[in-house]
Scaffold this motif. Structure first.
Motif, PDB file in Angstrom:
ATOM      1  N   UNK A  25       6.181   8.810  15.865  1.00  0.00           N
ATOM      2  CA  UNK A  25       6.302   8.578  14.418  1.00  0.00           C
ATOM      3  C   UNK A  25       5.368   9.500  13.634  1.00  0.00           C
ATOM      4  N   UNK A  26       5.930  10.188  12.658  1.00  0.00           N
ATOM      5  CA  UNK A  26       5.155  11.106  11.821  1.00  0.00           C
ATOM      6  C   UNK A  26       4.775  10.435  10.512  1.00  0.00           C
ATOM      7  N   UNK A  27       3.549  10.680  10.016  1.00  0.00           N
ATOM      8  CA  UNK A  27       3.099  10.047   8.767  1.00  0.00           C
ATOM      9  C   UNK A  27       4.077  10.254   7.620  1.00  0.00           C
ATOM     10  N   UNK A  28       4.285   9.172   6.874  1.00  0.00           N
ATOM     11  CA  UNK A  28       5.151   9.233   5.707  1.00  0.00           C
ATOM     12  C   UNK A  28       6.591   8.857   5.973  1.00  0.00           C
ATOM     13  N   UNK A  29       7.019   8.822   7.244  1.00  0.00           N
ATOM     14  CA  UNK A  29       8.405   8.452   7.554  1.00  0.00           C
ATOM     15  C   UNK A  29       8.553   6.937   7.547  1.00  0.00           C
TER      16      UNK A  29
ATOM     17  N   UNK B 250       0.827  -1.206   0.000  1.00  0.00           N
ATOM     18  CA  UNK B 250       0.000   0.000   0.000  1.00  0.00           C
ATOM     19  C   UNK B 250       0.862   1.258   0.000  1.00  0.00           C
ATOM     20  N   UNK B 251       0.350   2.299  -0.606  1.00  0.00           N
ATOM     21  CA  UNK B 251       1.016   3.596  -0.558  1.00  0.00           C
ATOM     22  C   UNK B 251       0.849   4.198   0.843  1.00  0.00           C
ATOM     23  N   UNK B 252       1.609   5.238   1.127  1.00  0.00           N
ATOM     24  CA  UNK B 252       1.481   5.904   2.419  1.00  0.00           C
ATOM     25  C   UNK B 252       0.061   6.437   2.623  1.00  0.00           C
TER      26      UNK B 252
END
Length: 523
Positions: free
Chosen positions: A155-159, A131-133
């Motif tokens: 944790x930040x989204x996309x990392x 799956x994509x981010x």
């Protein structure tokens, strides 16, 4: 009148550690308004116990805060209660099953609701990393955000960190749905099968803090019981104070290997590698090892934190040469203190005596300088046909911890050392005694004055350690004369090299025979 001490409560002669519970946390701590711990009737002992007791009470309040945060009644600092990825996945799994139990117990038609096959397929693709981010965020970000809000992750989204966590949450969601499907068929015995969930460490309430400074104090106290660590507090306390300042906390449970490596690297900017290795890291490693052995902490995070230190290149022998030894002893024999018009500035007679006698005493005993400057009149005695001086921890400090008897060399007797001892009033020979004076510090001060005098007269060669040079010379001469290493070790207070060295005694007679073989110095 003594001032009030923060968090210390006196009730009818008994002391307590006391913390008031913030109003917003009281519903999550059984309605209590304060926490107390009894410290006993003795104020001095209560003050000693107070910091540790307060730390435990603060821990209880922190747990109440966590319960308030989980209930949505309080905000929390981001990342305050961090959990590993697998622990978050395990907690999410249990949360989902608890939610399932709640729905079933609410009497709703929960079991009649079918599981969304599309959602399950998306979870499988998320677990496989397909799956994509954006798709992952739509699938599980609401679950991750919950753990972010209660301080379990930053944790930040996309990392990459977030993506790893998102896939782990997909696993826990998928495992939870499998249990839900089993329960729909009446089977409530199912267990997770994915290793991430199965092998995750259980999430337990945090243990109360363990003070690094308290561990150091307890370590020193334990060592002193067996006659060790007399100078440890002075050397190691500044190290632990520095570590606490660097990490900004005093909790051994929170200390990490990374903390120590960062501390090490920072200290290397101003200190030598040898100091960092042999003082800073070695002290922390020793105390944490003791703490682990005594079940005060679960692991020693300092065990593998090391620092290489270059070996000092030797440009000469470690001990005094014969000519260097004779030069020092000649200077000692003719030493006269400088005259002063002001009696207050005159050198103490005990200091003058130390400069006169300690060099020749060290030369003929191989002892440490402070072992000689701490000698007392009662430490010199006659035993048979031998005159013996006793080096004992009763007089100050002995590195090996126990006493040892060293026969006097005939040259010392011929020079009048026994006459000097007989003429002394009693007690310490080389410093004035007074009430409350620490004999260890007094002996060290006098030894420093002797060393400063010799160095000032340029009698100590470059590259030589005055405190050890006589010991090296004594061992060298003993080896040249073929004196047994066990006998010379017994005279100098060196530990035996094998278990066999602990059997039998090296008697005063054997030691005197060895001392008598040592040559006189031409002075």
């Amino acid at each position: 009148m003594a001032g009030n001490v923060r968090n210390l409560l006196n009730r009818e002669g008994r002391y307590f550690a006391r913390l008031v519970i913030p109003k917003e946390l009281r519903p999550f701590m059984n309605g209590k308004t304060e926490l107390r711990t009894a410290l006993g009737p003795d104020r001095r002992e209560a003050l000693k116990k107070l910091p540790g007791a307060v730390a435990i009470l603060q821990h209880e309040i922190a747990l109440g805060e966590r319960r308030a945060v989980a209930a949505g009644e309080k905000t929390v600092t981001l990342g305050r209660y961090p959990l590993a990825v697998d622990q978050i996945a395990l907690r999410n799994y249990h949360d989902r099953l608890a939610q399932d139990d709640q729905m079933r117990n609410a009497g709703r038609h929960w079991a009649s609701l079918s599981i969304d096959d599309g959602f399950v397929d998306q979870l499988r693709r998320g677990i496989a990393g397909q799956l994509s981010n954006a798709d992952l965020a739509e699938l599980v970000e609401h679950r991750i955000d919950r753990f972010r809000q209660i301080g379990n992750t930053t944790a930040e989204p996309g990392t990459a960190e977030w993506r790893t966590l998102a896939r782990a949450v997909c696993i826990s969601e998928y495992e939870a749905l499998e249990r839900v499907a089993e329960r729909d068929d009446g089977d409530f015995t199912g267990r997770p099968s994915n290793p991430l969930i199965v092998n995750a460490a259980p999430v337990e309430d945090e243990l109360p803090p363990v003070s690094l400074k308290r561990l150091l104090a307890d370590y020193i106290a334990a060592k002193k019981i067996v006659g060790k660590a007399k100078g440890t507090e002075k050397r190691w306390k500044p190290v632990f104070d520095d570590l606490v300042r660097f990490t900004r906390h005093d909790d051994a449970r929170r200390l990490t290997k990374q903390n120590l490596m960062q501390w090490r690297d920072e200290r290397l900017k101003t200190l030598s590698p040898k100091t960092v290795s042999d003082v800073y890291l070695a002290s922390v490693r020793a105390v944490l090892r003791w703490a682990k052995e005594n079940d005060r902490i679960d692991s020693n995070v300092a065990a593998e934190v090391r620092q290489d230190a270059p070996k000092r290149a030797l440009s000469r022998e470690k001990g005094f040469t014969l000519s260097e030894a004779q030069a020092i002893l000649k200077a000692a024999c003719v030493y006269v203190p400088k005259a002063s018009d002001n009696p207050a500035n005159s050198e103490l007679p005990q200091t003058s005596a130390a400069k006169r006698w300690t060099p020749i005493l060290c030369a003929h005993t191989g002892a440490r300088v402070t072992e000689m400057t701490q000698l007392r009149k009662q430490d010199i005695r006659q035993e048979g046909d031998a005159y013996v001086l006793r080096i004992t921890p009763d007089a100050g400090t002995v590195k090996a911890g126990g006493y040892r008897d060293v026969p006097l060399h005939q040259q010392l007797i011929d020079m009048g050392f026994l006459d000097f001892v007989d003429a002394s009033p009693g007690g310490a020979l080389f410093y004035p005694e007074r009430k409350g004076r620490d004999p260890v510090k007094a002996a060290q001060t006098v030894a420093g004055r002797v060393s400063k005098w010799l160095q000032g007269d340029h009698l100590i060669p470059d590259g030589i350690q005055p405190n050890h040079a006589w010991r090296h010379r004594f061992k060298t001469v003993s080896n040249e004369l073929g004196i047994s290493e066990r006998v010379s070790d017994a005279i100098q207070g060196h530990a035996g090299r094998t278990a066999g060295d602990g059997y039998g005694d090296v008697t005063v007679k054997a030691r005197k025979a060895a001392i008598d073989r040592m040559p006189k110095y031409e002075i």
